[in-house]
Design an enzyme around this catalytic site. Structure first.
Site, PDB file in Angstrom:
ATOM      1  N   GLY A 136     -39.889 -27.191  10.640  1.00  0.00           N
ATOM      2  CA  GLY A 136     -40.043 -28.056   9.466  1.00  0.00           C
ATOM      3  C   GLY A 136     -41.031 -29.184   9.656  1.00  0.00           C
ATOM      4  O   GLY A 136     -41.384 -29.867   8.690  1.00  0.00           O
ATOM      5  N   SER A 141     -35.717 -25.304  11.961  1.00  0.00           N
ATOM      6  CA  SER A 141     -36.833 -25.240  12.913  1.00  0.00           C
ATOM      7  C   SER A 141     -38.131 -24.959  12.165  1.00  0.00           C
ATOM      8  O   SER A 141     -38.158 -24.233  11.162  1.00  0.00           O
ATOM      9  CB  SER A 141     -36.587 -24.134  13.942  1.00  0.00           C
ATOM     10  OG  SER A 141     -35.431 -24.419  14.710  1.00  0.00           O
ATOM     11  N   GLU A 149     -34.832 -33.694  20.781  1.00  0.00           N
ATOM     12  CA  GLU A 149     -33.918 -32.660  21.276  1.00  0.00           C
ATOM     13  C   GLU A 149     -33.484 -32.961  22.708  1.00  0.00           C
ATOM     14  O   GLU A 149     -33.462 -32.075  23.573  1.00  0.00           O
ATOM     15  CB  GLU A 149     -34.604 -31.281  21.223  1.00  0.00           C
ATOM     16  CG  GLU A 149     -35.087 -30.871  19.847  1.00  0.00           C
ATOM     17  CD  GLU A 149     -33.960 -30.396  18.956  1.00  0.00           C
ATOM     18  OE1 GLU A 149     -32.806 -30.428  19.398  1.00  0.00           O
ATOM     19  OE2 GLU A 149     -34.225 -29.994  17.821  1.00  0.00           O
TER      20      GLU A 149
END
Length: 601
Positions: free
Chosen positions: A389, A387, A515
């Protein structure tokens, strides 16, 4: 209020260059709304006629006092007098209505322009400006301008004419007494000037505080479920209470200035009356002035004082409008997206190449650093990694929400910024984790952004492919069921399937899934994943996922750490060659230790 405005009117005459610039910006903004010159001229002329009729009344009264008796009035004079009063009333009323109508049209044009501007501003603008403040610009600030134009402009024009006409008649009646009377006004101006400057600053501060308070309200009420789930009511009450207290402080400051201005203006008015009656009485005693002329003089003085109330109210509102204009102009002059500039995407079935892409929301804090990879048409590319990134930022770059600091993105051999935003975004379908929805029906949400007529059969087919037809059929009004604000009446899985069906109706050539299944339970995830498989068929797809189980079959996987690509390849290739990916796989897929050892060998 009138006294407040007197001070501001005086202040405005001595304002600095910045204030003049703000005032100029206000009138330039009003000109750009293109008011009807014909209607405006008619309204002003009607106000002039009404005021001129009013200037005749004191002279008629003078004749009555100086010996002209009621018995001398004939029927024609009475009819003429009644007609004059009726004409004055009609002209005044019609003039006020026309100015109000013009003002409403001008402000409607301004709001339309502002709304259009807000919709074409880049995402970066909304990153730096709170939503509530933008709402305040559209409602509160334009409302201030509307009040000025529709309610006070009529009084301004008629007041100016009344004052000028009364002064001319007063000079004709007795120029010496008129000159003495106006000696008092400069003395009042010396006292009121600093108070006027103070009132202007308070008005601007009040608008800023109102915008901030509106922003706080919008934020809290839009996320009321988060507030309640977090037991944050006391915290948000304190935040709102702080805004209310701020507005109270400005209101008290305004009242304090008014408390000084009102008595001062009262003293000035009393001084004028004392001078006029005292000096006028001496003139009547000496025979230099008749009683009728003194009465007319007092009546004309009232016709100066009353319009001064209108003028001071106008200037009070003008000061507030200047402050509102500053903030509206900031929005209107903000750099916007060139939505229709560029060529059409004539052929989208081409590779998408990202070359040395670097970007940061602040230039000194890069989020993406020299990111490069290629997506072949019709393939699936997965972007995975820890997370923070930069994966979602990469999607924002593909959507052209932001411009890269370095590098470029190509469709085939052409940079995507050579295409118009409208054309480029029309070939992209974006399904996010949040599945945003508008308040309205399921039908309206499915067709949102689809620029063509959608038949019931198309809706049904899209819903079926998204595995949404089942739950939609069970709803009370099927496709016409209201989903509530942000779709709160639907479950997460239902919202996701609506979002997938919407993407199917758009028929995108490039599909971005952010996601899309991370917040769902296993059963919902399975159904949504089947719907996504239908959506991905034959499309160039890029997927962000924390769950590797959803991307192990991707044609290529890009591993991103701290904004840098540290690995690329298929699932099997990364298992062998990328240590952190193996850790991700071990944690999420629970691969047996022996298989991992074999992969290392």
């Amino acid at each position: 209020m009138a006294l407040n405005g007197t001070a501001e009117a005086i202040e405005s005459s001595g304002s600095n260059a910045s204030d003049k610039s703000n005032k100029g910006a206000f009138f330039r903004l009003m000109r750009e709304t293109k008011p009807s010159i014909g209607l405006l001229t008619t309204a002003v002329l009607l106000s002039v006629v009404s005021t001129l009729v009013g200037l005749v009344i004191p002279m008629f009264t003078k004749n009555l006092v100086d010996g002209f008796s009621l018995a001398a009035l004939d029927r024609t004079q009475i009819i003429a007098l009644v007609a004059a009063f009726a004409g004055q009333t009609l002209a005044s009323g019609l003039g006020i209505f026309l100015l109000n109508y013009i003002g409403q049209k001008m402000v409607a044009s301004l709001r339309d322009r502002l709304w259009k501007k807000l919709l074409v501003l880049p995402v970066s603008y909304f990153d730096n400006n709170r939503t509530g403040e933008s709402v305040s610009r559209m409602t509160n600030d334009t409302g201030v301008i509307k009040t000025l134009i529709s309610e006070h402009v009529a009084g301004f024009f008629s007041g100016i004419i009344s004052i000028i006409g009364s002064i001319i008649v007063l000079l004709y009646l007795n120029w010496k007494m008129t000159v003495i009377m106006f000696i008092v006004i400069p003395l009042a101006a010396l006292v009121l000037y600093p108070l006027g400057r103070k009132m202007y600053k308070i008005s601007v501060g009040m608008q800023d505080e109102t915008a901030s308070f509106t922003a706080t309200l919008s934020q809290v009420l839009s996320e009321i479920r988060l507030v309640k789930a977090s037991n944050a009511e006391p915290r948000e009450y304190a935040s709102g209470s702080k805004g209310i207290t701020g507005l109270l402080k400005f209101g008290v400051k305004e009242g304090l200035v008014m408390a000084w201005i009102s008595p001062l203006i009262s003293v000035v008015m009393m001084m004028l009356l004392v001078v006029v009656i005292g000096y006028g009485g001496m003139q009547v005693s000496s025979g230099a002035l008749t009683a009728g002329e003194l009465v007319a003089f007092i009546l004309y003085l009232i016709q100066i004082v009353m319009p001064m109330t209108q003028l001071t109210t106008f200037f009070t509102q003008l000061q507030k409008a200047k402050g509102a204009t500053e903030r509206i102009m900031e929005t209107l002059e903000a750099e916007e997206e060139a939505f229709d500039t560029g060529k059409e995407v004539d052929y989208a079935n081409r590779p998408v190449t990202i070359e040395d892409l670097s970007f940061g929301y602040k230039e000194e804090e890069p989020v993406l650093k020299e990111v490069s990879f290629r997506m072949e048409p019709g393939t699936v590319t997965a972007v995975v990694g820890p997370s923070g990134g930069g994966k979602t930022t990469l999607f924002s770059m593909l959507e052209r929400f932001y411009l890269p600091h370095e590098g470029r993105i190509l469709l085939g051999t052409e940079p995507i910024d050579s295409f118009s935003l409208r054309s480029w975004r029309s070939i992209i379908g974006y399904v996010s984790q949040d599945s945003p929805m508008i308040a309205g029906t399921i039908r309206e949400n499915l067709c949102y952004g689809v620029e063509r007529s959608v038949s019931d059969e198309e809706l049904r087919q899209a819903a079926e492919m998204a595995y949404a037809d089942g739950f939609i059929a069970e709803l009370p009004n099927a496709y016409d069921t209201d989903v509530g604000e942000r779709g709160v009446k639907l479950s997460g899985g239902q919202r996701q399937r609506i979002a997938i069906a919407r993407a199917l109706l758009r028929d995108p050539k490039i599909l971005m899934l952010d996601e899309a299944t991370s917040s769902l339970d296993s059963r919902s995830e399975q159904v949504v994943q089947q719907a996504l498989n239908n959506l991905m068929a034959g499309r160039t797809t890029i997927v962000i996922a924390h769950r590797l189980s959803t991307v192990v079959g991707a044609d290529q996987i890009i591993f991103v750490e701290k904004g840098t690509v540290t690995g690329r390849g298929t699932h099997d290739e990364l298992l062998k060659n990328h240590e952190m990916y193996r850790e991700f796989a071990a944690q999420q897929l629970q691969i047996a230790e022996g298989i991992l050892d074999e992969a290392r060998d």
